[in-house]
Design a protein around this motif. Structure first.
Motif, PDB file in Angstrom:
ATOM      1  N   LYS A 132       0.839  -1.210   0.000  1.00  0.00           N
ATOM      2  CA  LYS A 132       0.000   0.000   0.000  1.00  0.00           C
ATOM      3  C   LYS A 132       0.867   1.251   0.000  1.00  0.00           C
ATOM      4  O   LYS A 132       0.576   2.212  -0.720  1.00  0.00           O
ATOM      5  CB  LYS A 132      -0.927   0.005   1.216  1.00  0.00           C
ATOM      6  N   ILE A 133       1.925   1.234   0.794  1.00  0.00           N
ATOM      7  CA  ILE A 133       2.811   2.393   0.869  1.00  0.00           C
ATOM      8  C   ILE A 133       3.490   2.630  -0.476  1.00  0.00           C
ATOM      9  O   ILE A 133       3.546   3.761  -0.967  1.00  0.00           O
ATOM     10  CB  ILE A 133       3.857   2.210   1.998  1.00  0.00           C
ATOM     11  N   SER A 134       3.997   1.576  -1.100  1.00  0.00           N
ATOM     12  CA  SER A 134       4.670   1.758  -2.393  1.00  0.00           C
ATOM     13  C   SER A 134       3.675   2.207  -3.460  1.00  0.00           C
ATOM     14  O   SER A 134       3.999   3.032  -4.316  1.00  0.00           O
ATOM     15  CB  SER A 134       5.390   0.485  -2.817  1.00  0.00           C
ATOM     16  N   GLU A 135       2.450   1.706  -3.403  1.00  0.00           N
ATOM     17  CA  GLU A 135       1.408   2.144  -4.345  1.00  0.00           C
ATOM     18  C   GLU A 135       1.111   3.628  -4.162  1.00  0.00           C
ATOM     19  O   GLU A 135       1.004   4.379  -5.131  1.00  0.00           O
ATOM     20  CB  GLU A 135       0.147   1.312  -4.123  1.00  0.00           C
ATOM     21  N   LEU A 136       1.021   4.061  -2.923  1.00  0.00           N
ATOM     22  CA  LEU A 136       0.772   5.480  -2.652  1.00  0.00           C
ATOM     23  C   LEU A 136       1.954   6.343  -3.077  1.00  0.00           C
ATOM     24  O   LEU A 136       1.759   7.454  -3.580  1.00  0.00           O
ATOM     25  CB  LEU A 136       0.465   5.691  -1.159  1.00  0.00           C
ATOM     26  N   GLU A 137       3.182   5.830  -2.899  1.00  0.00           N
ATOM     27  CA  GLU A 137       4.355   6.581  -3.344  1.00  0.00           C
ATOM     28  C   GLU A 137       4.358   6.734  -4.860  1.00  0.00           C
ATOM     29  O   GLU A 137       4.656   7.802  -5.382  1.00  0.00           O
ATOM     30  CB  GLU A 137       5.638   5.890  -2.872  1.00  0.00           C
ATOM     31  N   LYS A 138       4.019   5.642  -5.583  1.00  0.00           N
ATOM     32  CA  LYS A 138       3.932   5.711  -7.046  1.00  0.00           C
ATOM     33  C   LYS A 138       2.873   6.724  -7.465  1.00  0.00           C
ATOM     34  O   LYS A 138       3.077   7.523  -8.377  1.00  0.00           O
ATOM     35  CB  LYS A 138       3.583   4.339  -7.636  1.00  0.00           C
ATOM     36  N   GLU A 139       1.749   6.674  -6.799  1.00  0.00           N
ATOM     37  CA  GLU A 139       0.654   7.601  -7.107  1.00  0.00           C
ATOM     38  C   GLU A 139       1.094   9.042  -6.852  1.00  0.00           C
ATOM     39  O   GLU A 139       0.806   9.938  -7.639  1.00  0.00           O
ATOM     40  CB  GLU A 139      -0.564   7.251  -6.244  1.00  0.00           C
ATOM     41  N   GLY A 140       1.837   9.255  -5.758  1.00  0.00           N
ATOM     42  CA  GLY A 140       2.349  10.590  -5.439  1.00  0.00           C
ATOM     43  C   GLY A 140       3.324  11.070  -6.502  1.00  0.00           C
ATOM     44  O   GLY A 140       3.268  12.232  -6.932  1.00  0.00           O
ATOM     45  N   ARG A 141       4.230  10.184  -6.949  1.00  0.00           N
ATOM     46  CA  ARG A 141       5.173  10.561  -8.009  1.00  0.00           C
ATOM     47  C   ARG A 141       4.434  10.881  -9.299  1.00  0.00           C
ATOM     48  O   ARG A 141       4.764  11.834 -10.010  1.00  0.00           O
ATOM     49  CB  ARG A 141       6.195   9.450  -8.226  1.00  0.00           C
ATOM     50  N   SER A 142       3.445  10.081  -9.623  1.00  0.00           N
ATOM     51  CA  SER A 142       2.653  10.306 -10.831  1.00  0.00           C
ATOM     52  C   SER A 142       1.954  11.662 -10.773  1.00  0.00           C
ATOM     53  O   SER A 142       1.943  12.416 -11.748  1.00  0.00           O
ATOM     54  CB  SER A 142       1.630   9.186 -10.999  1.00  0.00           C
ATOM     55  N   LEU A 143       1.365  11.964  -9.620  1.00  0.00           N
ATOM     56  CA  LEU A 143       0.699  13.263  -9.467  1.00  0.00           C
ATOM     57  C   LEU A 143       1.690  14.412  -9.576  1.00  0.00           C
ATOM     58  O   LEU A 143       1.409  15.434 -10.201  1.00  0.00           O
ATOM     59  CB  LEU A 143      -0.038  13.322  -8.126  1.00  0.00           C
TER      60      LEU A 143
END
Length: 179
Positions: A132-143
């Motif tokens: 979940k944390i890595s998914e949120l980090e990817k989402e943050g980078r994408s944003l």
């Protein structure tokens, strides 16, 4: 079947909101809030009815009361007013305590889940949280990348518009000079 009938009889006074817990909770919150408003207004009206108005005249409700009874009525109205304020404060504290309890309850449930887990389950939980944390980090980078792209596009468009405006100003100035 007895438990089922009891469940239906418990929910029947609530009406159509019995099927949906969220709607039922919203209705009960709304109802409680409005009941409290009506109670506060009634207490306010009752306590103000026995006090002196702005002109120094007694209100109509206390004209028939005189002497010690008038003092008793006034002291009772002050007492009722004070107690209603205390009750309102206690209601607010109760609501805050219930929210804190709900939060603590969810934390406790998570901790129970962790404690009750064997080491393999703990590893699974850690893997789940890591995913979940890595998914949120990817989402943050994408944003962040999207923000940078949109900012660059906006700057390019702004620059293009400024160039066009400068060109139009020069053309306008030249046409004024020709006239």
């Amino acid at each position: 079947s007895g438990g089922h009938d009891k469940k239906n009889s418990d929910l029947s006074p609530i009406g159509p909101w019995a099927c949906c817990a969220i709607e039922r909770n919203i209705l009960l919150e709304w109802y409680s809030g409005n009941v409290n408003i009506v109670r506060r207004k009634a207490v306010q009206e009752l306590s103000l009815a026995n006090q002196v108005n702005d002109e120094g005249e007694e209100s109509d409700d206390t004209d028939a009361i005189s002497g010690p009874n008038k003092k008793t009525v006034k002291s009772l109205s002050r007492l009722v007013s004070h107690q209603s304020a205390e009750i309102e404060t206690l209601r607010q504290k109760l609501a805050e305590s219930e929210e804190a309890l709900l939060s603590q309850s969810s934390e406790t449930n998570m901790l129970k889940r962790r404690i009750g887990s064997n080491p393999n389950k703990l590893d699974d939980l850690l893997d789940e949280y890591s995913a979940k944390i890595s998914e949120l980090e990817k989402e943050g980078r994408s944003l962040k990348d999207n923000i940078l792209k949109v900012t660059a596009d906006n700057e390019a468009t702004t620059k293009q518009h400024q160039d066009e405006i400068s060109e139009l100003k020069i053309n306008l100035q030249q046409s004024h000079e020709e006239i």
